[in-house]
Design a protein around this motif. Structure first.
Motif, PDB file in Angstrom:
ATOM      1  N   SER A  38       0.799  -1.229   0.000  1.00 38.49           N
ATOM      2  CA  SER A  38       0.000   0.000   0.000  1.00 38.49           C
ATOM      3  C   SER A  38       0.834   1.283   0.000  1.00 38.49           C
ATOM      4  O   SER A  38       0.491   2.244  -0.700  1.00 38.49           O
ATOM      5  CB  SER A  38      -0.956  -0.001   1.196  1.00 38.49           C
ATOM      6  OG  SER A  38      -1.914  -1.022   1.068  1.00 38.49           O
ATOM      7  N   PRO A  39       1.930   1.377   0.787  1.00 35.83           N
ATOM      8  CA  PRO A  39       2.700   2.629   0.783  1.00 35.83           C
ATOM      9  C   PRO A  39       3.175   3.063  -0.596  1.00 35.83           C
ATOM     10  O   PRO A  39       3.214   4.265  -0.899  1.00 35.83           O
ATOM     11  CB  PRO A  39       3.881   2.304   1.712  1.00 35.83           C
ATOM     12  CG  PRO A  39       3.340   1.291   2.659  1.00 35.83           C
ATOM     13  CD  PRO A  39       2.437   0.449   1.819  1.00 35.83           C
ATOM     14  N   TRP A  42       0.323   4.667  -2.319  1.00 36.39           N
ATOM     15  CA  TRP A  42       0.090   6.017  -1.795  1.00 36.39           C
ATOM     16  C   TRP A  42       1.044   7.025  -2.436  1.00 36.39           C
ATOM     17  O   TRP A  42       0.648   8.152  -2.737  1.00 36.39           O
ATOM     18  CB  TRP A  42       0.283   6.031  -0.279  1.00 36.39           C
ATOM     19  CG  TRP A  42      -0.625   5.104   0.466  1.00 36.39           C
ATOM     20  CD1 TRP A  42      -1.844   4.622   0.055  1.00 36.39           C
ATOM     21  CD2 TRP A  42      -0.393   4.533   1.762  1.00 36.39           C
ATOM     22  NE1 TRP A  42      -2.370   3.783   1.001  1.00 36.39           N
ATOM     23  CE2 TRP A  42      -1.514   3.710   2.057  1.00 36.39           C
ATOM     24  CE3 TRP A  42       0.638   4.629   2.684  1.00 36.39           C
ATOM     25  CZ2 TRP A  42      -1.612   3.006   3.253  1.00 36.39           C
ATOM     26  CZ3 TRP A  42       0.543   3.919   3.882  1.00 36.39           C
ATOM     27  CH2 TRP A  42      -0.569   3.123   4.156  1.00 36.39           C
ATOM     28  N   TRP A 231       6.035   2.302   5.707  1.00 37.39           N
ATOM     29  CA  TRP A 231       5.696   3.704   5.450  1.00 37.39           C
ATOM     30  C   TRP A 231       6.596   4.639   6.265  1.00 37.39           C
ATOM     31  O   TRP A 231       7.067   5.667   5.757  1.00 37.39           O
ATOM     32  CB  TRP A 231       4.231   3.935   5.774  1.00 37.39           C
ATOM     33  CG  TRP A 231       3.697   5.304   5.469  1.00 37.39           C
ATOM     34  CD1 TRP A 231       2.960   6.093   6.296  1.00 37.39           C
ATOM     35  CD2 TRP A 231       3.827   6.037   4.237  1.00 37.39           C
ATOM     36  NE1 TRP A 231       2.625   7.263   5.677  1.00 37.39           N
ATOM     37  CE2 TRP A 231       3.144   7.258   4.412  1.00 37.39           C
ATOM     38  CE3 TRP A 231       4.464   5.782   3.023  1.00 37.39           C
ATOM     39  CZ2 TRP A 231       3.080   8.233   3.407  1.00 37.39           C
ATOM     40  CZ3 TRP A 231       4.402   6.744   2.016  1.00 37.39           C
ATOM     41  CH2 TRP A 231       3.727   7.945   2.220  1.00 37.39           C
ATOM     42  N   SER A 261       0.116  10.874   2.357  1.00 40.03           N
ATOM     43  CA  SER A 261      -0.421  10.613   3.694  1.00 40.03           C
ATOM     44  C   SER A 261      -1.936  10.725   3.723  1.00 40.03           C
ATOM     45  O   SER A 261      -2.609  10.033   4.494  1.00 40.03           O
ATOM     46  CB  SER A 261       0.195  11.587   4.707  1.00 40.03           C
ATOM     47  OG  SER A 261       1.574  11.342   4.856  1.00 40.03           O
ATOM     48  N   ALA A 264      -3.097   7.481   2.543  1.00 39.12           N
ATOM     49  CA  ALA A 264      -2.908   6.492   3.604  1.00 39.12           C
ATOM     50  C   ALA A 264      -4.077   6.535   4.582  1.00 39.12           C
ATOM     51  O   ALA A 264      -4.617   5.499   4.997  1.00 39.12           O
ATOM     52  CB  ALA A 264      -1.591   6.756   4.328  1.00 39.12           C
ATOM     53  N   ASP A 267      -7.176   5.058   3.044  1.00 43.17           N
ATOM     54  CA  ASP A 267      -7.086   3.591   2.944  1.00 43.17           C
ATOM     55  C   ASP A 267      -7.404   2.915   4.267  1.00 43.17           C
ATOM     56  O   ASP A 267      -8.023   1.851   4.286  1.00 43.17           O
ATOM     57  CB  ASP A 267      -5.674   3.198   2.506  1.00 43.17           C
ATOM     58  CG  ASP A 267      -5.657   2.555   1.131  1.00 43.17           C
ATOM     59  OD1 ASP A 267      -6.696   2.624   0.434  1.00 43.17           O
ATOM     60  OD2 ASP A 267      -4.621   2.011   0.736  1.00 43.17           O
TER      61      ASP A 267
END
Length: 273
Positions: A38-39, A42, A231, A261, A264, A267
């Motif tokens: 995921s990071p 992002w 992250w 961010s 993030a 999410d």
């Protein structure tokens, strides 16, 4: 008859009970699990947002880079301040990025990016945002004072140049000093990261108090430990890259991390009702 009227009046005056969903939304936002990759997503989405709002995003990046250059000048004369400089950016970054969270919210809603409107929109949540700023300021003061005490202990009040400090650390001298800096800085930075990774955008997005926002951030880190470690490492690495480019890299790194961010937060935290 009077008793009947009294009971009827009380029934009308009694507040309507809120549903469980409403209570949860007001006091305890729901947290989602995310994937380890995921990071990186992002970052891609954050860069896309920077390109969609280049003037305000990069403009704030220029401001942050200029402040970084000023602090570096101060650190060159007050050497104990140098190690606290990088940590300081990591600690207060979430607060400095608040205006960009507003921009990200505008882009998400399909609105044209307007930095002034973003700043005006923060007024509704000014109290909670101010409390977050105070919390971050106290964390930074704690870290900066720790750096000063460690320098005073190892160098016994001697005035040294930053170049001398770097050369001595690279040569293996004062290894304990370097390790203690890393340990104390890592502890403070980890605590601040866990408390603020989603709390700042949450405060911009929804009318919650700073304690609820911080606890939500902690729950995000607990549920997504590995992605959050990744992250945190990405944030530290990109910030260090900005420093190694004489602060010029922060022009791009700062808005990129701010917009990322926001994604993030989106999410990991369910949207409010």
């Amino acid at each position: 008859m009077d008793h009947t009227l009294d009971r009827h009046s009380l029934a009308q005056a009694a507040p309507t009970p809120r549903t469980d969903a409403a209570v949860s939304d007001a006091a305890d936002p729901e947290v989602r699990a995310i994937g380890l990759d995921s990071p990186w997503r992002w970052l891609r989405m954050g860069w896309r947002d920077v390109m969609r709002s280049p003037a305000p995003s990069l403009g704030l990046g220029v401001l942050v880079a200029a402040v970084g250059m000023l602090l570096t000048t101060v650190a060159w004369k007050a050497t104990y301040f140098a190690p606290a400089l990088l940590g300081g950016f990591l600690l207060v970054g979430p607060f400095l990025a608040i205006a960009l969270y507003g921009l990200a919210q505008q882009l998400e809603a399909g609105q044209p990016p307007d930095l002034r409107a973003s700043v005006r929109g923060l007024q509704a949540h000014a109290g909670s945002i101010a409390m977050l700023g105070l919390m971050l300021a106290l964390a930074y003061i704690l870290w900066e004072r720790s750096a000063a005490i460690l320098f005073a202990f190892y160098y016994q009040g001697q005035a040294i140049k930053l170049s001398q400090l770097l050369s001595e650390l690279m040569a293996g001298q004062y290894l304990a000093l370097g390790l203690m800096f890393l340990a104390s800085g890592a502890l403070v930075a980890a605590a601040v990261f866990a408390l603020t990774v989603v709390s700042a955008p949450l405060l911009v997005d929804r009318p919650v108090d700073v304690v609820t926002a911080a606890m939500t951030s902690l729950r995000c880190c607990r549920r997504n430990a590995l992605p959050m470690l990744a992250w945190a490492a990405i944030i530290a690495g990109l910030t260090l890259l900005g420093f190694l480019t004489a602060m010029l890299g922060l022009i791009f790194v700062f808005p990129l991390l701010a917009h990322a961010s926001w994604h993030a937060y989106r999410d990991m935290v369910e949207r409010g009702n």
